[in-house]
Scaffold this active site. Structure first.
Site, PDB file in Angstrom:
ATOM      1  CE1 TYR A 110      35.239  50.015  43.856  1.00 55.17           C
ATOM      2  CE2 TYR A 110      34.701  47.861  44.737  1.00 55.17           C
ATOM      3  CZ  TYR A 110      34.401  48.928  43.921  1.00 55.17           C
ATOM      4  OH  TYR A 110      33.256  48.903  43.170  1.00 55.17           O
ATOM      5  CE1 TYR A 168      37.193  47.335  33.119  1.00 57.65           C
ATOM      6  CE2 TYR A 168      37.410  48.479  35.212  1.00 57.65           C
ATOM      7  CZ  TYR A 168      36.619  47.855  34.261  1.00 57.65           C
ATOM      8  OH  TYR A 168      35.268  47.786  34.458  1.00 57.65           O
ATOM      9  CD  GLU A 170      33.439  45.182  36.616  1.00 60.22           C
ATOM     10  OE1 GLU A 170      32.727  45.811  37.424  1.00 60.22           O
ATOM     11  OE2 GLU A 170      33.969  45.695  35.630  1.00 60.22           O
ATOM     12  CG  ASN A 189      32.375  53.480  34.722  1.00 58.40           C
ATOM     13  OD1 ASN A 189      31.908  54.430  34.108  1.00 58.40           O
ATOM     14  ND2 ASN A 189      32.083  53.227  35.978  1.00 58.40           N
ATOM     15  CB  ALA A 190      38.098  51.972  35.854  1.00 58.56           C
ATOM     16  CD  GLU A 191      34.327  53.268  40.026  1.00 54.46           C
ATOM     17  OE1 GLU A 191      33.335  53.183  39.277  1.00 54.46           O
ATOM     18  OE2 GLU A 191      34.978  52.287  40.383  1.00 54.46           O
ATOM     19  CG  ASN A 219      33.684  47.742  31.637  1.00 54.94           C
ATOM     20  OD1 ASN A 219      33.709  46.572  32.000  1.00 54.94           O
ATOM     21  ND2 ASN A 219      33.549  48.746  32.466  1.00 54.94           N
ATOM     22  CD  GLU A 220      30.537  48.229  34.543  1.00 54.26           C
ATOM     23  OE1 GLU A 220      31.037  49.344  34.357  1.00 54.26           O
ATOM     24  OE2 GLU A 220      30.487  47.707  35.659  1.00 54.26           O
TER      25      GLU A 220
END
Ligand SMILES: *[C@@H]1O[C@H](CO)[C@@H](O)[C@H](O)[C@H]1NC(C)=O
Ligand SMILES: *[C@@H]1O[C@H](CO)[C@@H](O)[C@H](O)[C@H]1NC(C)=O
Length: 996
Positions: free
Chosen positions: A357, A94, A291, A138-140, A196-197
């Site tokens: 993670y 990302y 993913e 997104n990616a937290e 993304n998503e």
């Protein structure tokens, strides 16, 4: 990523109604999108089975890594080499818009944001790159990657509205132009993902579709014209697979085992909607997972990443990843392969500093047991090009395939060819006990039930095996094997194949060998050979640490137990992206990792790591007469296996000399001087807005007190509100900082109270009464210090990331007065932050940060002596500084971390700065993280380190740090790239002026 579990469960139910059927071949509709095989002008192509690079099919075996979550570019090669060593051929990244464009129009692509540097490292290592620039990722991470300043515009993000579309133009243009120069074959980039998503689309919302069209057009127009543009759908529902906004290569993500790290043994059943989902969305493309679950995330008050690592451990990887193959997938990327760190303020409220993670490569760069499992699979997938054209011939739990209905079998193969892959697993993931069975195969020598010589095949509880029949390797072939194939390679015209089973399991493997007269066994008595119906059949029951070699004709079969298999490496000896079995390679057994192998004349140069003194076995061409390990000669002798050379390579230094932080000299200062009446806030920003463009409006109060509206997007903020007269009885406040934020309020220097947002309550409403004697008849100052755990993400594309951070509402109660004025501050300079190396999100608004006391080079000699282990006796914020030298021996990869001991009675928050980098946010009563790994390069392993620690006591009773230690998390003797990045970070004098 992040999945909304409810959505996911709903979809699973919806999609599982189509049960895994008896598909024979894919139904490929005519007129499907571009980049199809046969369009010879492109180096990257695909058909319904697999991707092609240069006209050659590849198994895309990828993992997600965020370079910006490891802000030491000299460590990127370490991660990529470890991936390549496990036979990954792709890394997915990302790109973080908010880190690149901290101020609208001012983009910085240097240091940890340097795409070009990353592409060069990937090219050098020989691993493909899938670049995913968002703009929404997104990616937290804070705002899901959207910059803080974007919260101030009216237009809705992730739509075609003009304000939003204009906002990302420079970012996407820069990204695409830079990336275009590194498109394969000019560089390692083989695909670029748009958005993304992104699941709001199609008929439901034309503005989303228009946005996707504009985004893809911008990517194309700025040079992304040689590689496919991809989409990562949240589930296989066909968003942007066809029609308006359609991408070249469609894929979908999947996190089938969920995120309940507190209950690692509780597994979901295997998803069985992948095949039907793929058939319904993009049957012309391979089953592509941009993913697939590589771990799980954990948040404040969670159980910690050990639980996530177990939930998604080696057994999970074994069963779930092989199920992807059984579902026809030849393209998958695991999220994450290396998670890294939410240093600075790049986190969003759902996660804490560690972004480990539970990945195969841990945050401290050490290898987890899952790494071993993915490595075994990676080696097999690349060694098995037959997989790339196989279709699902049959599947089910019927006794057509096995003698045990508790076993589920998927048969993959070529309708016309002999090779078949039998993917076997337990029918239910609830079964954790071993299951034994016989397998009915349909091979070139007819229908057989294997093993033929008695015994059975065993699945050890949660285990899946891919068993092959009529499997070619070199000029030989396996008729069948009940042991799994690790890999094969041809060296000096000898075809080597490596087989493995778990210790305690038996195996039988039959070879279509014509040279049956000369069977040589060496190494382990547990492996035997006999000739059965003209074939050489090997069999046996393996104990742990089995290494057996059987030779006949020009075949050499290495039989090992699974744990020994994990110590085998298969490096290619020419620089290459190609991991196919005909790329020259060698076998090395023993080391912790083998990064590289080069044959120069008669010398084999091996580069790698050890965690102990290690005996190695090297199988290389006979031209190799000497072996070097990390540049030093190794004394090698002929192996008693009859092939290869053995020798011993050194382990790491036995111990490290690390400082005892408790015995260091610490100096301290008040980091909340703003509560004092006389504090000089003349340089602060005046809060003068009375309106906001975003849809989230203030609840009450005249002026807007959202930090982002005044350019403060990172960490903590301080507000000072003035009012006149002593008549008010109380102040009412609504504070919004995201889940788990904290604040403290003071009136004229007197503590009013503190509170914290918990999960799901990111707004705290409070009314504080003014105690007698705390108000003045003249000027009164209310000071509020608060932090935020970042902006919310925008999963539903509904502008949730614009939820304010700051004071949502305020009013005085009694006395009919109002505040005369409000001022605020956040990080020094706001969007004009001075530190272009560490970037826009490293610092927040505490005095210690604004004053530069957290930076190396700050002169604290006039501060009082005082340590965090003594702490403070009242509510407030204190800062502590100390320094120490490290002298880690060269050639040692020491993973070091700071370990906090939680003092359960203390309610405090700490920020840990290491040489000016914020690498730890510790919240004593939320946890769970207590160990904060610090990458080399942030921590200087060969010189001085300056540490700053803030201690914010939320309680009037005060707080202290119970204990803080610098601990070794792992020590390796290592051939990784030498790190000197600690030298490039600016110091106080660069950022704040000549002296303080
Ligand atoms: C956005 O897309 C919608 C739907 O196609 C269209 O009606 C509208 O004019 C577009 N807006 C802009 C600003 O282009
Ligand atoms: C597995 O266990 C779960 C939880 O106990 C249960 O809901 C599920 O039905 C079980 N699945 C099978 C196939 O037995």
């Amino acid at each position: 990523m992040t999945l909304q579990l409810i959505l996911n469960i709903f979809l699973c139910i919806l999609l599982t109604t189509r049960v895994l059927g008896q598909l024979s071949v894919y139904d490929i509709p005519p007129g499907s999108p571009g980049f199809q095989h046969g369009n010879s002008s492109q180096a990257v192509q695909f058909d319904s089975h697999s991707l092609f690079i240069d006209g050659r099919r590849i198994f895309l075996f990828g993992g997600e890594f965020h370079p910006w979550r490891l802000p030491v570019p000299q460590l990127w090669s370490d991660i990529l080499q470890k991936m390549k060593a496990a036979n990954f051929n792709a890394v997915s990244i990302y790109v973080h818009w908010g880190l690149v464009e901290g101020k609208s129009g001012e983009l910085n692509w240097e240091y940890h944001r340097s795409l070009e540097e990353f592409y060069k490292v990937a090219q050098r290592v020989g691993i493909f790159v899938i670049a995913r620039p968002g703009p929404y990722i997104n990616a937290e991470t804070t705002g899901g990657g959207l910059p803080g300043w974007l919260t101030n515009i009216a237009d809705v993000a992730r739509t075609n509205q003009t304000g939003y579309v204009n906002a990302w133009q420079s970012y996407i243009k820069d990204f695409a132009q830079m990336t275009s120069r590194y498109q394969y074959p000019n560089g390692p980039v083989i695909a670029v993902q748009s958005e993304n998503e992104f699941y709001v689309s199609g008929d439901e919302d034309p503005t989303s579709t228009e946005y996707m069209v504009l985004l893809e057009k911008a990517l194309r127009e700025n040079g992304i014209d040689k590689v496919p543009i991809t989409a990562n759908d949240v589930y296989p529902s066909g968003n942007f697979a066809k029609g308006l906004g359609e991408v070249d290569l469609y894929g979908f993500d999947s996190y089938p085992n969920g995120f309940d790290c507190a209950h690692p043994p509780q597994w979901s059943e295997l998803a069985n909607y992948y095949i039907s989902g793929h058939q319904n969305s993009a049957p012309w493309a391979p089953v592509f997972f941009p993913e697939f679950q590589g771990g799980a995330l954990d948040g404040w008050q969670g159980v910690g990443y050990d639980g996530c690592e177990q939930l998604t451990g080696p057994e999970f990887a074994n069963v779930f990843y092989k199920n992807n193959v059984a579902s026809g997938s030849t393209a998958m990327s695991f999220y994450m392969i290396y998670g890294g760190t939410n240093w600075g303020n790049i986190l969003y409220p759902g996660v804490y500093t560690s972004y480990d993670y539970g990945s195969a490569i841990r945050e401290d760069r050490l290898l987890s047991p899952k790494y071993d499992e993915v490595k075994l699979q990676g080696m097999f997938y690349h060694a098995s090009p037959q997989l790339l054209t196989s279709s699902i011939l049959a599947s089910g739990q019927s006794q057509t395939y096995t003698s045990n209905s508790g076993v589920f079998t998927s048969v993959l193969g070529l309708p016309e060819g002999p090779t078949k892959f039998y993917v076997v697993r337990q029918n239910s993931n609830n079964v954790t006990t071993p299951t034994s069975f016989l397998l009915n195969i349909d091979s070139s020598v007819g229908q057989l039930t294997i093993p033929q010589l008695g015994g059975h095949i065993t699945l050890a509880g949660r285990e899946s095996k891919i068993l092959v029949t009529d499997y070619a390797f070199g000029s030989n072939f396996l008729q069948y094997s009940t042991a799994e194939v690790l890999t094969h390679t041809t060296i000096d015209s000898i075809d080597y194949v490596v087989l493995y089973v778990l210790p305690g399991q038996s195996f039988e493997a039959s070879f279509g060998s014509t040279s049956i007269n000369n069977v040589n066994l060496s190494g382990s008595p547990s492996v035997q050979a006999k000739v059965l119906n003209g074939s050489v059949v090997l069999f046996g029951t393996l104990s742990s640490s089995t290494t057996a070699l059987v030779r006949f004709g020009n075949t050499a079969v290495l039989v090992v137990d699974k744990f020994t298999a994990t110590s085998i490496w298969n490096p290619r000896t020419i620089p290459s992206f190609d991991l196919s079995p005909d790329t020259p390679s060698i076998l090395v057994k023993g080391p912790y990792v083998v990064r590289n192998a080069t044959i120069i004349g008669s010398t084999l140069e091996l580069v790698g790591d050890t965690n102990r003194t290690t005996s190695i076995l090297v199988v290389a061409p006979s031209t190799v007469r000497s072996v070097h390990w990390n540049g030093s000669p190794v004394s090698m002798t002929k192996s008693n296996l009859g092939i290869g050379l053995t020798g011993t390579i050194p382990g790491p230094v036995p111990s490290l000399s690390l400082p005892n932080l408790k015995s260091l000299k610490w100096r301290t200062a008040d980091s909340l001087p703003e509560v004092a009446m006389g504090f000089d806030d003349s340089q602060w920003v005046v809060a003068n807005k009375t309106e906001v463009a975003r849809s989230q409006k203030p609840f009450y109060g005249k002026v807007v007190l959202f930090a982002d509206e005044y350019g403060f997007h990172s960490g903590s903020f301080i507000f000072r509100g003035s009012f006149t007269g002593g008549k008010s009885s109380a102040v009412q406040l609504s504070l919004q900082g995201g889940s788990y934020f904290g604040y403290s309020a003071f009136i004229n220097g007197h503590f009013l109270g503190s509170n914290q947002g918990f999960n799901g309550s990111d707004i705290v409403n409070a009314t504080y009464s003014f105690l007698q004697g705390t108000l003045n008849n003249g000027r009164n100052v209310l000071t509020i210090v608060m932090d935020s755990n970042g902006l919310d993400t925008d999963w539903n594309a509904n502008d949730a990331f614009k939820n304010p951070r700051g004071i949502r509402g305020y009013q005085l109660i009694g006395g009919s007065g109002d505040f005369d004025s409000w001022k605020l501050t956040g990080n020094l300079g706001g969007e004009d932050f001075p530190d272009k190396v560490r970037g826009p999100l490293n610092e927040g608004g505490f005095w210690a940060e604004r004053s530069g006391a957290v930076l190396p080079g700050f002169d604290d000699s006039k501060w009082a002596l005082g340590s965090p282990f003594v702490g403070i006796p009242k509510a407030g914020v204190q800062v502590y500084r100390t320094s120490f030298a490290l002298d880690i021996p060269l050639g040692t990869d020491a993973s070091l971390g700071f370990q906090f001991t939680r003092a359960p009675t203390s309610n405090y928050r700490s920020l840990l700065f290491v040489n000016g980098w914020q690498f730890g946010k510790f919240i004593s009563n939320f946890g769970p993280q207590t160990v904060f790994p610090i990458p080399e390069g942030v921590l200087n392993h060969h010189g001085m380190n300056e540490i700053a620690l803030t201690l914010w006591s939320l309680d009037s009773s005060g707080a202290k740090i119970a204990d803080l230690k610098l601990v070794p998390l792992g020590v390796l003797s290592s051939g990784k790239e030498v790190v000197t990045d600690a030298m490039v970070s600016p110091i106080y004098q660069d950022l704040r002026g000549p002296s303080n």
